[in-house]
Design an enzyme around this catalytic site. Sequence first.
Site, mmCIF file in Angstrom:
data_model
loop_
_atom_site.group_PDB
_atom_site.id
_atom_site.type_symbol
_atom_site.label_atom_id
_atom_site.label_comp_id
_atom_site.label_asym_id
_atom_site.label_seq_id
_atom_site.Cartn_x
_atom_site.Cartn_y
_atom_site.Cartn_z
ATOM 1 N N MET A 28 -80.005 10.086 -19.928
ATOM 2 C CA MET A 28 -81.023 8.922 -20.403
ATOM 3 C C MET A 28 -80.179 7.943 -20.965
ATOM 4 O O MET A 28 -80.826 7.149 -21.707
ATOM 5 C CB MET A 28 -81.898 9.483 -21.351
ATOM 6 C CG MET A 28 -82.802 10.577 -20.763
ATOM 7 S SD MET A 28 -84.464 10.818 -21.186
ATOM 8 C CE MET A 28 -84.144 11.481 -22.714
ATOM 9 N N GLY A 29 -78.984 7.799 -20.875
ATOM 10 C CA GLY A 29 -78.251 6.980 -21.440
ATOM 11 C C GLY A 29 -77.747 6.804 -22.716
ATOM 12 O O GLY A 29 -78.114 7.882 -23.641
ATOM 13 N N HIS A 32 -72.795 9.198 -25.430
ATOM 14 C CA HIS A 32 -71.835 9.636 -26.541
ATOM 15 C C HIS A 32 -70.740 10.515 -26.012
ATOM 16 O O HIS A 32 -70.610 10.767 -24.627
ATOM 17 C CB HIS A 32 -72.392 10.143 -27.732
ATOM 18 C CG HIS A 32 -73.591 11.366 -27.235
ATOM 19 N ND1 HIS A 32 -73.080 12.236 -26.794
ATOM 20 C CD2 HIS A 32 -74.882 11.520 -27.365
ATOM 21 C CE1 HIS A 32 -74.232 13.210 -26.515
ATOM 22 N NE2 HIS A 32 -75.270 12.571 -26.784
ATOM 23 N N GLU A 33 -69.733 10.926 -26.673
ATOM 24 C CA GLU A 33 -68.787 12.025 -26.356
ATOM 25 C C GLU A 33 -69.387 13.223 -25.581
ATOM 26 O O GLU A 33 -68.614 13.890 -24.920
ATOM 27 C CB GLU A 33 -67.947 12.423 -27.475
ATOM 28 C CG GLU A 33 -66.936 11.494 -27.990
ATOM 29 C CD GLU A 33 -65.824 11.136 -26.906
ATOM 30 O OE1 GLU A 33 -65.456 12.062 -26.123
ATOM 31 O OE2 GLU A 33 -65.617 10.012 -26.685
ATOM 32 N N GLY A 34 -70.491 13.574 -25.818
ATOM 33 C CA GLY A 34 -71.006 14.931 -25.124
ATOM 34 C C GLY A 34 -71.333 14.305 -23.662
ATOM 35 O O GLY A 34 -70.891 14.986 -22.717
ATOM 36 N N HIS A 35 -71.993 13.346 -23.266
ATOM 37 C CA HIS A 35 -71.978 12.778 -22.080
ATOM 38 C C HIS A 35 -70.696 12.647 -21.107
ATOM 39 O O HIS A 35 -70.345 13.126 -20.399
ATOM 40 C CB HIS A 35 -72.805 11.295 -21.839
ATOM 41 C CG HIS A 35 -74.086 11.392 -22.519
ATOM 42 N ND1 HIS A 35 -74.584 10.694 -23.651
ATOM 43 C CD2 HIS A 35 -75.409 12.233 -22.224
ATOM 44 C CE1 HIS A 35 -75.790 10.933 -23.906
ATOM 45 N NE2 HIS A 35 -76.422 11.476 -22.851
ATOM 46 N N LYS A 147 -76.306 22.187 -25.036
ATOM 47 C CA LYS A 147 -77.047 21.554 -25.980
ATOM 48 C C LYS A 147 -78.482 21.755 -25.800
ATOM 49 O O LYS A 147 -79.282 22.323 -26.385
ATOM 50 C CB LYS A 147 -76.934 20.210 -26.427
ATOM 51 C CG LYS A 147 -77.576 19.824 -27.869
ATOM 52 C CD LYS A 147 -77.189 18.703 -28.342
ATOM 53 C CE LYS A 147 -77.965 17.394 -27.962
ATOM 54 N NZ LYS A 147 -79.590 17.779 -28.300
ATOM 55 N N ASP A 148 -78.952 21.543 -24.431
ATOM 56 C CA ASP A 148 -80.285 21.710 -23.717
ATOM 57 C C ASP A 148 -80.330 22.639 -23.005
ATOM 58 O O ASP A 148 -80.366 22.746 -21.911
ATOM 59 C CB ASP A 148 -80.761 20.362 -23.029
ATOM 60 C CG ASP A 148 -80.514 18.832 -24.035
ATOM 61 O OD1 ASP A 148 -81.267 18.788 -24.651
ATOM 62 O OD2 ASP A 148 -79.589 18.411 -23.931
HETATM 63 P P1 AMP Z 1 -79.548 13.166 -22.199
HETATM 64 O O1 AMP Z 1 -79.098 11.618 -22.294
HETATM 65 O O2 AMP Z 1 -79.776 13.447 -23.531
HETATM 66 O O3 AMP Z 1 -80.732 13.480 -21.283
HETATM 67 O O4 AMP Z 1 -78.406 14.157 -21.877
HETATM 68 C C1 AMP Z 1 -77.842 14.138 -20.808
HETATM 69 C C2 AMP Z 1 -77.017 15.471 -20.491
HETATM 70 O O5 AMP Z 1 -75.947 15.508 -21.518
HETATM 71 C C3 AMP Z 1 -77.671 16.673 -20.539
HETATM 72 O O6 AMP Z 1 -76.963 17.339 -19.765
HETATM 73 C C4 AMP Z 1 -77.458 17.021 -21.923
HETATM 74 O O7 AMP Z 1 -77.393 18.567 -22.157
HETATM 75 C C5 AMP Z 1 -75.886 16.653 -21.778
HETATM 76 N N1 AMP Z 1 -75.594 16.472 -23.370
HETATM 77 C C6 AMP Z 1 -76.256 15.767 -24.539
HETATM 78 N N2 AMP Z 1 -75.599 15.857 -25.767
HETATM 79 C C7 AMP Z 1 -74.713 16.788 -25.396
HETATM 80 C C8 AMP Z 1 -73.499 17.303 -26.230
HETATM 81 N N3 AMP Z 1 -73.489 17.158 -27.664
HETATM 82 N N4 AMP Z 1 -72.659 18.144 -25.810
HETATM 83 C C9 AMP Z 1 -72.546 18.385 -24.408
HETATM 84 N N5 AMP Z 1 -73.642 17.840 -23.684
HETATM 85 C C10 AMP Z 1 -74.451 17.149 -24.257
#
Ligand code: AMP
Length: 286
Positions: A28-29, A32-35, A147-148
């Site tokens: 969803m944009g 961050h480092e997770g993405h 995380k999700d």
């Molecule tokens: P989102 O943009 O929040 O929908 O997340 C997109 C993807 O990034 C999903 O698969 C999340 O689980 C993953 N994600 C978000 N935060 C983290 C994180 N801290 N560490 C690893 N993956 C993450």
Amino acid sequence: MIIVRKTEDLKKVLKKRRGEKIGFIPTMGDLHEGHLSLIRRSKKENDLTVLSIFVNPAQFDRNDDYEKYRRNEKSDLKKAGTEKVDLVFIPTAEEIYPKDFRSWVTVEGLSENLCGKFRADHFRGVATVVLKLFNLIQPANSYFGMKDFQQYKIIERMVLDLNLPVKIIPCPIIREKNGLALSSRNSCLSTAEKHRAAKIYSALQSVAHLIKSGRKVSKTLLLKIFKKQLHPEKSDRIEYLEFLEPDSLLPAKKFHPPLLIAAAVWIGGTRLIDNILMKEDSSCLF
Ligand code: AMP
């Protein structure tokens, strides 16, 4: 890096790259480092890495939450470029959900508990958009953060049940040094709230350590330990702390690994989720 906003353009670009192994990261944009960790993994394992940026209205239960979700396209594209993403798909809501849209995907049994209990239709929105994106992009691999965890399990189940030709790859949670799981929602936190939010992880760790010790425990005791460590202020609230069998996401019959310890906590006006996966051998995937 190619940027497309229309499904027709996406199809045209992908047609030219037919035969290449595609790795896909739906987001969803507000990257961050997770993405970025998911993008880096995809770059290593595929010929072509496709990133989608789409704040999916169908997975929000409140319109104000959808409206205020942070959009950061310019900075996202810069980060995606640095990571050498090959193709970015940034559709509008109308592009994904045209006027007469009627079809929804529900993954029964995995969607109703945890976050599903508190966010009506959330996972129906997630599964539907991910299926649509899989159909459009046809990736060999798709990367999801643990995380999700519930989201990852739902997508994994959908892929199995609907015979989708894509491999779902779960990726570890990326955290700040203080343990706070990276999330786009962290930007809503004040400095004091960030400090309290970081305690969610240490509280989960305390609970995991107690279970690992083999002592006889109850949910009441574990919740008490969690709360003590979290030390919530008046404005904070524990939405849930659950102990689940990691595959079925059903409540665990005993506090014994393999076990998913999952929490959702409101820190002020911001809802945060985190979890610890305790593996069969009692080691933890922190
Ligand atoms: P989102 O943009 O929040 O929908 O997340 C997109 C993807 O990034 C999903 O698969 C999340 O689980 C993953 N994600 C978000 N935060 C983290 C994180 N801290 N560490 C690893 N993956 C993450």
